[in-house]
Design an enzyme around this catalytic site. Structure first.
Site, PDB file in Angstrom:
ATOM      1  N   MET A  54      24.576   8.431   2.405  1.00 56.97           N
ATOM      2  CA  MET A  54      24.476   9.758   3.009  1.00 56.97           C
ATOM      3  C   MET A  54      24.775   9.695   4.505  1.00 56.97           C
ATOM      4  SD  MET A  54      24.176  12.859   2.316  1.00 56.97           S
ATOM      5  CE  MET A  54      23.198  13.474   0.954  1.00 56.97           C
ATOM      6  N   LYS A  97     -17.220  -0.265   5.818  1.00 60.06           N
ATOM      7  CA  LYS A  97     -17.763  -1.266   4.892  1.00 60.06           C
ATOM      8  C   LYS A  97     -19.287  -1.170   4.773  1.00 60.06           C
ATOM      9  CE  LYS A  97     -17.734  -6.240   4.170  1.00 60.06           C
ATOM     10  NZ  LYS A  97     -16.739  -6.976   3.383  1.00 60.06           N
ATOM     11  N   GLU A 117       0.822  -1.221   0.000  1.00 56.34           N
ATOM     12  CA  GLU A 117       0.000   0.000   0.000  1.00 56.34           C
ATOM     13  C   GLU A 117       0.851   1.264   0.000  1.00 56.34           C
ATOM     14  OE1 GLU A 117      -0.503  -2.565   2.029  1.00 56.34           O
ATOM     15  OE2 GLU A 117      -2.594  -3.223   1.818  1.00 56.34           O
ATOM     16  N   PHE A 125     -11.332  -6.720  14.074  1.00 54.34           N
ATOM     17  CA  PHE A 125     -10.268  -7.238  13.222  1.00 54.34           C
ATOM     18  C   PHE A 125      -9.931  -6.216  12.140  1.00 54.34           C
ATOM     19  CE2 PHE A 125      -8.978  -9.688   9.382  1.00 54.34           C
ATOM     20  CZ  PHE A 125      -7.745 -10.112   9.867  1.00 54.34           C
ATOM     21  N   GLN A 126      -8.677  -5.947  11.956  1.00 61.09           N
ATOM     22  CA  GLN A 126      -8.169  -4.966  10.987  1.00 61.09           C
ATOM     23  C   GLN A 126      -8.794  -3.589  11.166  1.00 61.09           C
ATOM     24  OE1 GLN A 126      -8.202  -6.808   7.013  1.00 61.09           O
ATOM     25  NE2 GLN A 126      -6.150  -7.628   7.459  1.00 61.09           N
TER      26      GLN A 126
END
Lengths: 565, 165
Positions: A478, A161, A49, A111-112
């Site tokens: 760097m 949802k 993502e 959940f999630q």
């Protein structure tokens, strides 16, 4: 006719002109992905993502349109955080849609579930939790408006949802009403007059251009303004490419790794004209010695940028689209004075030429070891003027800024404000998705590249022919440079001990891998890489302990540059 | 320097953490904050007491204005305003001090809002300085618990802020 929330979302995106979305499916966005099959919108399935959000961000940077990304709730949504923060720091217009657990479960540690509104509040321009499908169309309309107007930025819309699944009559609002959000477009005319007077009085003016010039597509107007007053120009990393670096008045970048002459010019100037820049600490160095004798004109659409870090004599709050043409017109009314100014500033321009001759941007070529700067110079020689260059973050990024002469606007895509390693590859992917026919190159180091290398799979799947240049020094270069200069060469955890075979890695994904280990192989590898269809990794084994110079040490003044190792 | 600012915001879910988060994220101080809906129920009014020099105050005001849900920011430092705060204080009121507590309350035009055999709860309104003085006088008598509302302010004179502005 009634539509479900997920259908409404996709219809809104279509009406906003969205053609391509980057994303990753999951449980709480499964309805959106189902409806996506019946929508004309293209979707690119990234492998992470974070990469989807970077790709959407780069899509926005190269097209000027609002980038869009989808992610599911919980871990999918939290993976967007770095992408949002990257876009926020660089003012990139983007709308990210995240799934959320059904509204009755919010707050239950479902959940999630993750509180995305709480998590992303400080790294988005605005964010929304949609709690009723009836609000959805209005919220999407507002999200796009907020993302692209004023000082642009990312907006997150968290979409539970059950809201996606419930239905309502769809009507897309034509206008946006936000009583708390009215960006200032037009600058105050009195301040504008003051600015004109200051410019006509200046004898050592410097134009300092930031990302605002790119975001507002003001390159032509910038050129006219600069040629009207014949003042030398320096850009920030974000402003680069909005003014061609090949122009005689261009001094390249200023700041920590800016050119000697740009930093000297800023320090010695009597007038600094800041256009869409924000006086970031990497630009100013020590504030007390930054442009000590200069009056400052600061043009920015965001009033919070003005007087945040430096004192300002003439603040001009407004869009560059409004201010630049008015400023140029205001100056052109004073034809005679203008001619005097141009004559009187000839010595100043000469002084800059002298500084440039004293300390040009340079490096020492060697016979047996590839210098990273040489690869970038060769790359510039062999690529088209409209080639899009993305970078990761680190030494290779600064060498790109120093050695790749950008000519056209929106051809340089890099994470300036946040400095996000792993940005470049997904960014190149997003840019290539926007312009399938143009050359798109990710200039990378071996460290950054490995932060999102999974996107090779996405490139191959969608036949996106991004060319990846890896300047491999087996170091986090760097940080190693800082350890060398400021920590007595104690290389704590900066050596990437296990060498990766990047050629084999490319092949494992079904891409092409090429490698150069000697300077005389560089040109051939670049030519072959650019000619090979599909994604290609070109690995260059470069000098391991090369430093980016000049360098203004953190906390030092711009005129206190380290010029040689 | 102390500053009192009024922030008119959309009366919506999640606006308070945006404002509070801005202060904490940018290292600005909040001495007190009070919030409630206005006459127009779609708008809430926050009164924030903060500290900082002029440069910081300018940033606070600009940053607040930048929030999409913020409709108006009024800094009262430069103008005349009426300031009031409320305190509820529960004081030990044993036999020997019961009369003293009431006397002090009376002087400050405070009201007794709850009485038991061993305590008084007193309500007082006034400027923060007046409430400080009241509290200092009650402290030796034994304060069991205390809650202050944080000040709210209104500009003096006939001019007023209207949501249609």
């Amino acid at each position: 006719m009634k539509k479900t929330g997920s259908q409404i979302l996709l219809e809104c995106l279509r009406l906003e002109g969205v053609e391509t979305v980057f994303g990753y499916p999951g449980g709480t966005v499964i309805n959106i992905y189902d409806d996506l099959m019946d929508s004309p919108i293209n979707h690119i399935l990234n492998r992470h993502e974070q990469a989807a959000v970077h790709a959407a961000d780069a899509y926005a940077r190269v097209t000027g349109k609002v980038g869009v990304a989808f992610a599911t709730s919980g871990p999918g949504a939290t993976n967007t955080v770095t992408g949002l923060a990257t876009a926020y720091m660089d003012s990139i217009p983007m709308v990210v849609i995240t799934g959320q657990v059904p509204t009755p479960l919010i707050g239950n540690d479902a959940f999630q579930e993750a509180d995305m509104i709480g998590i992303t509040r400080p790294i988005t321009k605005h964010n929304y939790l949609v709690r009723d499908v009836k609000d959805l169309a209005r919220i999407i309309k507002q999200a796009f408006y907020i993302a692209r107007s004023g000082r642009p930025g990312p907006v997150l819309v968290d979409l539970p949802k059950d809201v996606q699944m419930s239905s309502t009559t769809f009507e897309y609002p034509e206008t946006v009403e936000l009583r708390g959000y009215k960006p200032t477009v037009s600058a105050n005319p009195r301040q504008l007059d003051k600015a004109v007077k200051l410019i006509l009085a200046a004898r050592k003016p410097v134009v300092y251009v930031g990302g605002g010039a790119t975001l507002s597509d003001m390159s032509d107007e910038l050129m006219e303004f600069v040629e009207t007053i014949q003042a030398p120009v320096t850009t920030t990393l974000m402003g680069m490419a909005s003014f061609p670096n090949t122009h005689p008045l261009s001094m390249g970048m200023l700041g920590m790794h800016g050119t000697f002459y740009a930093n000297m010019a800023v320090t010695d100037s009597d007038l600094l004209i800041a256009l869409g820049a924000r006086f970031d600490d990497r630009v100013t160095g020590k504030i007390a010695t930054f442009a000590p004798d200069a009056k400052i004109i600061h043009v920015d659409v965001d009033p919070t940028s003005i007087k945040k870090n430096v004192r300002v004599d003439v603040p001009l709050v407004g869009m560059l689209q409004d201010v630049l043409p008015r400023l140029t017109a205001g100056l052109q009314k004073h034809g005679d004075e203008l001619r005097e100014v141009i004559a009187a500033t000839a010595g100043w321009r000469q002084q800059i030429v002298t500084w440039r001759e004293e300390h040009p941007i340079s490096y020492k070529q060697t016979k047996n070891t590839i210098k990273p700067q040489y690869v970038i110079e060769k790359l510039r020689e062999l690529t088209d003027d409209d080639a899009i260059i993305a970078t990761e973050v680190g030494q290779h990024q600064m060498w790109t800024a120093q050695f790749f002469d950008f000519i056209q606007p929106r051809t340089f895509v890099t994470s300036g404000g946040l400095g996000t390693m792993g940005y470049g590859l997904p960014a190149a992917l997003g840019a290539q998705a926007a312009f399938p026919k143009r050359q798109v190159i990710d200039i990378s180091g071996d460290g950054s590249f490995q932060m999102n290398s999974q996107e090779l799979a996405t490139l191959v799947q969608y036949r996106l022919p991004v060319k990846i240049v890896i300047l491999n020094n087996n170091f986090l270069g760097m940080v190693r440079q800082w350890q060398q200069l400021f920590f007595d060469r104690r290389y704590s955890q900066t050596c990437m001990e296990l060498p990766v075979d990047f050629v084999k890695l490319a092949e494992a994904y079904g891409a092409t891998g090429l490698r150069a280990t000697r300077p005389d192989e560089v040109e051939q590898v670049i030519r072959q890489g650019l000619e090979t269809p599909g994604p290609v990794i070109m690995e260059f084994k470069v000098a391991r302990e090369e430093n980016v110079l000049p360098m203004v040490p953190a906390g030092a003044g711009l005129n206190e540059m380290v010029l040689a190792s | 320097m102390k500053h009192t600012i009024s922030v008119l915001v959309e009366n919506e879910f999640g606006v308070l953490p945006r404002v509070a988060g801005l202060f904490s994220g940018r290292g600005f101080n909040i001495d007190s904050l009070s919030v409630a809906p206005t006459l127009d129920p779609t708008i809430s009014r926050m009164t924030i007491v903060t500290r900082g020099d002029n440069r910081i105050l300018e940033q606070i005001s600009k940053q607040l204005n930048k929030l999409i849900d913020v409709i108006k920011v009024i800094d009262f430092t430069e103008q005349n305003f009426v300031e009031r705060e409320m305190v509820l204080v529960k004081v030990t009121a044993d036999a020997e001090y019961r009369a003293e507590v009431l006397r002090i309350a009376d002087i400050f035009r405070a009201n007794v809002v709850d009485v038991t055999a061993r305590s008084y709860s007193i309500e007082a309104t006034g400027t923060p300085a007046k409430l400080d003085a009241l509290i200092e006088l009650l402290r030796p008598l034994g304060i069991k618990e205390l809650v202050r509302s944080g000040p709210i302010v209104l500009g003096r004179g006939p001019k007023a802020w209207k949501s249609s502005e």
